[in-house]
Motif scaffolding. Structure first.
Motif, PDB file in Angstrom:
ATOM      1  N   LYS A 168      45.335  50.687 -66.875  1.00  0.00           N
ATOM      2  CA  LYS A 168      43.890  50.481 -66.705  1.00  0.00           C
ATOM      3  C   LYS A 168      43.326  49.446 -67.669  1.00  0.00           C
ATOM      4  CE  LYS A 168      42.811  55.034 -64.764  1.00  0.00           C
ATOM      5  NZ  LYS A 168      42.091  56.321 -64.955  1.00  0.00           N
ATOM      6  N   THR A 169      44.011  49.221 -68.812  1.00  0.00           N
ATOM      7  CA  THR A 169      43.518  48.231 -69.773  1.00  0.00           C
ATOM      8  C   THR A 169      43.524  46.821 -69.181  1.00  0.00           C
ATOM      9  OG1 THR A 169      45.737  47.925 -70.716  1.00  0.00           O
ATOM     10  CG2 THR A 169      44.320  49.572 -71.751  1.00  0.00           C
ATOM     11  N   LEU A 170      44.337  46.588 -68.140  1.00  0.00           N
ATOM     12  CA  LEU A 170      44.429  45.261 -67.546  1.00  0.00           C
ATOM     13  C   LEU A 170      43.148  44.858 -66.826  1.00  0.00           C
ATOM     14  CD1 LEU A 170      48.064  45.361 -66.116  1.00  0.00           C
ATOM     15  CD2 LEU A 170      47.280  44.395 -68.285  1.00  0.00           C
ATOM     16  N   SER A 171      42.243  45.818 -66.598  1.00  0.00           N
ATOM     17  CA  SER A 171      40.960  45.486 -65.969  1.00  0.00           C
ATOM     18  C   SER A 171      40.031  44.748 -66.930  1.00  0.00           C
ATOM     19  CB  SER A 171      40.268  46.754 -65.461  1.00  0.00           C
ATOM     20  OG  SER A 171      40.008  47.647 -66.540  1.00  0.00           O
ATOM     21  N   ASP A 172      40.355  44.803 -68.227  1.00  0.00           N
ATOM     22  CA  ASP A 172      39.595  44.086 -69.254  1.00  0.00           C
ATOM     23  C   ASP A 172      40.228  42.704 -69.444  1.00  0.00           C
ATOM     24  OD1 ASP A 172      38.569  42.985 -71.582  1.00  0.00           O
ATOM     25  OD2 ASP A 172      38.752  44.813 -72.760  1.00  0.00           O
ATOM     26  N   PRO A 173      39.500  41.612 -69.229  1.00  0.00           N
ATOM     27  CA  PRO A 173      40.086  40.265 -69.330  1.00  0.00           C
ATOM     28  C   PRO A 173      40.758  39.984 -70.671  1.00  0.00           C
ATOM     29  CG  PRO A 173      37.897  40.150 -68.355  1.00  0.00           C
ATOM     30  CD  PRO A 173      38.080  41.562 -68.819  1.00  0.00           C
ATOM     31  N   GLU A 174      40.115  40.390 -71.765  1.00  0.00           N
ATOM     32  CA  GLU A 174      40.694  40.131 -73.091  1.00  0.00           C
ATOM     33  C   GLU A 174      41.948  40.969 -73.322  1.00  0.00           C
ATOM     34  OE1 GLU A 174      40.022  37.774 -75.311  1.00  0.00           O
ATOM     35  OE2 GLU A 174      38.731  37.034 -73.701  1.00  0.00           O
ATOM     36  N   ALA A 175      41.932  42.215 -72.848  1.00  0.00           N
ATOM     37  CA  ALA A 175      43.101  43.080 -72.991  1.00  0.00           C
ATOM     38  C   ALA A 175      44.275  42.530 -72.195  1.00  0.00           C
ATOM     39  CB  ALA A 175      42.764  44.497 -72.545  1.00  0.00           C
ATOM     40  N   ALA A 176      44.008  42.043 -70.993  1.00  0.00           N
ATOM     41  CA  ALA A 176      45.058  41.463 -70.162  1.00  0.00           C
ATOM     42  C   ALA A 176      45.697  40.256 -70.856  1.00  0.00           C
ATOM     43  CB  ALA A 176      44.494  41.057 -68.805  1.00  0.00           C
ATOM     44  N   LYS A 177      44.849  39.425 -71.446  1.00  0.00           N
ATOM     45  CA  LYS A 177      45.365  38.251 -72.153  1.00  0.00           C
ATOM     46  C   LYS A 177      46.201  38.661 -73.367  1.00  0.00           C
ATOM     47  CE  LYS A 177      43.899  33.765 -73.957  1.00  0.00           C
ATOM     48  NZ  LYS A 177      42.748  32.854 -74.163  1.00  0.00           N
ATOM     49  N   ARG A 178      45.766  39.709 -74.081  1.00  0.00           N
ATOM     50  CA  ARG A 178      46.529  40.178 -75.247  1.00  0.00           C
ATOM     51  C   ARG A 178      47.903  40.703 -74.837  1.00  0.00           C
ATOM     52  NH1 ARG A 178      41.479  42.163 -77.029  1.00  0.00           N
ATOM     53  NH2 ARG A 178      41.948  44.239 -76.205  1.00  0.00           N
ATOM     54  N   VAL A 179      47.966  41.379 -73.697  1.00  0.00           N
ATOM     55  CA  VAL A 179      49.254  41.887 -73.211  1.00  0.00           C
ATOM     56  C   VAL A 179      50.228  40.727 -72.973  1.00  0.00           C
ATOM     57  CG1 VAL A 179      50.395  42.969 -71.224  1.00  0.00           C
ATOM     58  CG2 VAL A 179      48.361  44.020 -72.203  1.00  0.00           C
ATOM     59  N   VAL A 180      49.754  39.671 -72.337  1.00  0.00           N
ATOM     60  CA  VAL A 180      50.610  38.517 -72.052  1.00  0.00           C
ATOM     61  C   VAL A 180      50.978  37.781 -73.330  1.00  0.00           C
ATOM     62  CG1 VAL A 180      50.787  36.335 -70.794  1.00  0.00           C
ATOM     63  CG2 VAL A 180      49.653  38.296 -69.745  1.00  0.00           C
ATOM     64  N   SER A 181      50.028  37.681 -74.260  1.00  0.00           N
ATOM     65  CA  SER A 181      50.305  37.028 -75.545  1.00  0.00           C
ATOM     66  C   SER A 181      51.376  37.793 -76.319  1.00  0.00           C
ATOM     67  CB  SER A 181      49.013  36.931 -76.363  1.00  0.00           C
ATOM     68  OG  SER A 181      49.231  36.227 -77.563  1.00  0.00           O
ATOM     69  N   TYR A 182      51.277  39.111 -76.306  1.00  0.00           N
ATOM     70  CA  TYR A 182      52.275  39.946 -76.991  1.00  0.00           C
ATOM     71  C   TYR A 182      53.654  39.745 -76.357  1.00  0.00           C
ATOM     72  CZ  TYR A 182      54.317  44.090 -79.203  1.00  0.00           C
ATOM     73  OH  TYR A 182      55.114  44.946 -79.951  1.00  0.00           O
ATOM     74  N   ALA A 183      53.708  39.784 -75.036  1.00  0.00           N
ATOM     75  CA  ALA A 183      54.976  39.587 -74.330  1.00  0.00           C
ATOM     76  C   ALA A 183      55.566  38.214 -74.648  1.00  0.00           C
ATOM     77  CB  ALA A 183      54.766  39.741 -72.830  1.00  0.00           C
ATOM     78  N   SER A 184      54.711  37.199 -74.708  1.00  0.00           N
ATOM     79  CA  SER A 184      55.170  35.845 -75.031  1.00  0.00           C
ATOM     80  C   SER A 184      55.732  35.768 -76.442  1.00  0.00           C
ATOM     81  CB  SER A 184      54.011  34.853 -74.872  1.00  0.00           C
ATOM     82  OG  SER A 184      53.536  34.837 -73.547  1.00  0.00           O
ATOM     83  N   ALA A 185      55.130  36.502 -77.358  1.00  0.00           N
ATOM     84  CA  ALA A 185      55.618  36.525 -78.738  1.00  0.00           C
ATOM     85  C   ALA A 185      57.005  37.152 -78.822  1.00  0.00           C
ATOM     86  CB  ALA A 185      54.641  37.293 -79.632  1.00  0.00           C
ATOM     87  N   VAL A 186      57.226  38.228 -78.073  1.00  0.00           N
ATOM     88  CA  VAL A 186      58.554  38.860 -78.064  1.00  0.00           C
ATOM     89  C   VAL A 186      59.587  37.875 -77.518  1.00  0.00           C
ATOM     90  CG1 VAL A 186      59.952  40.771 -77.195  1.00  0.00           C
ATOM     91  CG2 VAL A 186      57.561  41.169 -77.795  1.00  0.00           C
ATOM     92  N   GLY A 187      59.239  37.176 -76.446  1.00  0.00           N
ATOM     93  CA  GLY A 187      60.141  36.183 -75.886  1.00  0.00           C
ATOM     94  C   GLY A 187      60.441  35.052 -76.851  1.00  0.00           C
ATOM     95  N   ALA A 188      59.410  34.582 -77.543  1.00  0.00           N
ATOM     96  CA  ALA A 188      59.587  33.480 -78.505  1.00  0.00           C
ATOM     97  C   ALA A 188      60.501  33.887 -79.650  1.00  0.00           C
ATOM     98  CB  ALA A 188      58.230  33.040 -79.036  1.00  0.00           C
ATOM     99  N   LEU A 189      60.284  35.074 -80.189  1.00  0.00           N
ATOM    100  CA  LEU A 189      61.119  35.560 -81.294  1.00  0.00           C
ATOM    101  C   LEU A 189      62.571  35.730 -80.860  1.00  0.00           C
ATOM    102  CD1 LEU A 189      58.617  38.099 -82.870  1.00  0.00           C
ATOM    103  CD2 LEU A 189      59.726  36.216 -84.101  1.00  0.00           C
ATOM    104  N   THR A 190      62.780  36.180 -79.629  1.00  0.00           N
ATOM    105  CA  THR A 190      64.138  36.369 -79.111  1.00  0.00           C
ATOM    106  C   THR A 190      64.866  35.035 -78.995  1.00  0.00           C
ATOM    107  OG1 THR A 190      63.390  38.303 -77.848  1.00  0.00           O
ATOM    108  CG2 THR A 190      65.495  37.349 -77.217  1.00  0.00           C
ATOM    109  N   ALA A 191      64.139  33.965 -78.698  1.00  0.00           N
ATOM    110  CA  ALA A 191      64.759  32.646 -78.514  1.00  0.00           C
ATOM    111  C   ALA A 191      65.121  31.963 -79.835  1.00  0.00           C
ATOM    112  CB  ALA A 191      63.823  31.743 -77.725  1.00  0.00           C
ATOM    113  N   MET A 192      64.679  32.532 -80.948  1.00  0.00           N
ATOM    114  CA  MET A 192      64.894  31.872 -82.237  1.00  0.00           C
ATOM    115  C   MET A 192      66.282  32.139 -82.829  1.00  0.00           C
ATOM    116  SD  MET A 192      61.106  32.422 -83.929  1.00  0.00           S
ATOM    117  CE  MET A 192      61.507  31.569 -85.472  1.00  0.00           C
ATOM    118  N   LYS A 193      67.031  33.081 -82.209  1.00  0.00           N
ATOM    119  CA  LYS A 193      68.385  33.392 -82.673  1.00  0.00           C
ATOM    120  C   LYS A 193      69.321  33.464 -81.470  1.00  0.00           C
ATOM    121  CE  LYS A 193      66.522  36.412 -86.318  1.00  0.00           C
ATOM    122  NZ  LYS A 193      66.456  37.827 -86.784  1.00  0.00           N
TER     123      LYS A 193
END
Length: 325
Positions: A278-303
Motif C-alpha cells: 500500500k505504500t506504493l500509492s504514495d509517490p515519494e514512498a514509491a520513489k524511495r523503494v526504487v532508490s533503495y533497490a537501485s542502491a542494493v544493485g549498485a553495491l552488488t556490482a562493486m565486487k
C-alpha cells in the motif's frame, strides 16, 4: 525455524567468471567459480537485508550441488524446497566479461543445457507449507525452457494463488538457456498473466513489448501492480500503482555486474515486505523503494561474484546517506 516471507524458485548454479577481462570464450585462459543463479542470488540478498527467504530448486547429487546448498544454508536461506537429482549434474555456466565489467553468458561446456539438474524440478514435490506462510514468490523465466521445471512453475503459481502470495517476475532473458528460443516469447507472455510485479531490463522491455515505457507496459498488462525497468548506468524507470518516475543510477566503480539485477529485485521485495504494498500509492514512498533497490544493485556490482558482493541493510543505509538517497 522462521518461515520464509519470500520464496525464490528456479536455477542455482556456478558462474564460471573469466579471469581475463575483455576476451572471448576461446581466448580465456582460466576461470573462477562463483555461486549464482538469479533466484538463489535473490534469496541470499534478501536474508542479508533482513527478510527471511527460501529457495526452491533442484541440484545434482554431486559436490557442486552440495556446496551450493551448504552455502545458502550458511547465509540463512530456508532450503526445505530443494530437490536433488540422482544423475543430472548441477549447472555451471561460463561467463566472459568486458573491460567495463559487463558480462555475457558464453555456454555450458560439453553438457547440453537440457541435461542439468535444475531442469528436473518436480511439480509434485513442491512443499505447499512454504507457500502457506509466504508473502512473495519470485520467479525468473529460464526454467520455462524445460518441460519439467516449467510444470513446477505452473504448480508454484497455483499454490501462490491459493495462498494469496504475490508474484514478482524478473524476466532475466538469457537465450543461451533455451534449446529453442522461438518458444520463449509465448511462454513468457503466458506467465505474465499471473504476475503482480514485473522487473525488466531496458533490452527485455523492448524485446517483449517494443517499448521501455514502464507506464505503457503496466497499462498493457492491465492487472499488474508495478513495473520496473533497469538500464544500467542510466538508472531505472518505474510505474508503481499510479506513480511513474525515474531514479538515476548511482555512480560507483563497477567490478562485475553479475547479480546486480538480482540485488535490485531483492532490495525491491525487501522494501515491500518492510512497508507493505500500500505504500506504493504514495509517490515519494514509491520513489524511495526504487532508490533503495537501485542502491542494493549498485553495491552488488562493486565486487566480483553475485552472492559474495551482496550488502547488508546497514551498508545500504550508509550508502544512501552518503549518496543523498
Amino acid at each position: 525455524m522462521t518461515n520464509p516471507r519470500v520464496l525464490c524458485l528456479g536455477e542455482i548454479l556456478y558462474d564460471l567468471l573469466a579471469d581475463q577481462i575483455g576476451r572471448s570464450l576461446n581466448e580465456v585462459e582460466s576461470w573462477t567459480p562463483y555461486p549464482g543463479g538469479a533466484p538463489a542470488n535473490v534469496a541470499c540478498a534478501l536474508v542479508k537485508l533482513g527478510t527471511p527467504s527460501g529457495f526452491v530448486g533442484c541440484v545434482g547429487s554431486d559436490e557442486p550441488g552440495e556446496a551450493l546448498v551448504q552455502l545458502l544454508q550458511e547465509v540463512g536461506v530456508d532450503m526445505r524446497g530443494v530437490q536433488r537429482h540422482a544423475t543430472a549434474p548441477t549447472r555451471q555456466v561460463y561467463v566472459v566479461r568486458s573491460q567495463t565489467g559487463d558480462r555475457e553468458f558464453a555456454g555450458f561446456g560439453e553438457i547440453d543445457t537440457t541435461e542439468f539438474a535444475d531442469t528436473r524440478l518436480q511439480a509434485t514435490e513442491l512443499p505447499e507449507l512454504l507457500f502457506e506462510n509466504a508473502d512473495f514468490l519470485v520467479l525468473g523465466t529460464l526454467e520455462l525452457a524445460y518441460p519439467q521445471s516449467c510444470g513446477a512453475i505452473a504448480r508454484a503459481i497455483q499454490l501462490a494463488d491459493r495462498h494469496h502470495v504475490k508474484i514478482l517476475l524478473d524476466v532475466n532473458w538469457r537465450p543461451t538457456f533455451w534449446p529453442d528460443t522461438s518458444l520463449a516469447k509465448p511462454a513468457i507472455y503466458d506467465l505474465l498473466k499471473h504476475v503482480d510485479f514485473l522487473k525488466l531490463s531496458k533490452e527485455e522491455a523492448e524485446l517483449l513489448f517494443g517499448t521501455a515505457d514502464a507506464g505503457a507496459i503496466a497499462y498493457r498488462l492491465d492487472t499488474i501492480e508495478g513495473v520496473t525497468i533497469t538500464d544500467g548506468d542510466k538508472g531505472c524507470a518505474y510505474c508503481l500503482g499510479q506513480n511513474e518516475g525515474h531514479v538515476p543510477a548511482f555512480s560507483v566503480n563497477v567490478a562485475d555486474t553479475t547479480g546486480a539485477g538480482d540485488g535490485f529485485v531483492a532490495g525491491f521485495v525487501h522494501q515491500l515486505c518492510q512497508g507493505g504494498i500500500k505504500t506504493l500509492s504514495d509517490p515519494e514512498a514509491a520513489k524511495r523503494v526504487v532508490s533503495y533497490a537501485s542502491a542494493v544493485g549498485a553495491l552488488t556490482a562493486m565486487k566480483p561474484g553475485a552472492i559474495a558482493s551482496q550488502p547488508t541493510a546497514a551498508e545500504v543505509e550508509a550508502f544512501l546517506s552518503q549518496h543523498g538517497g
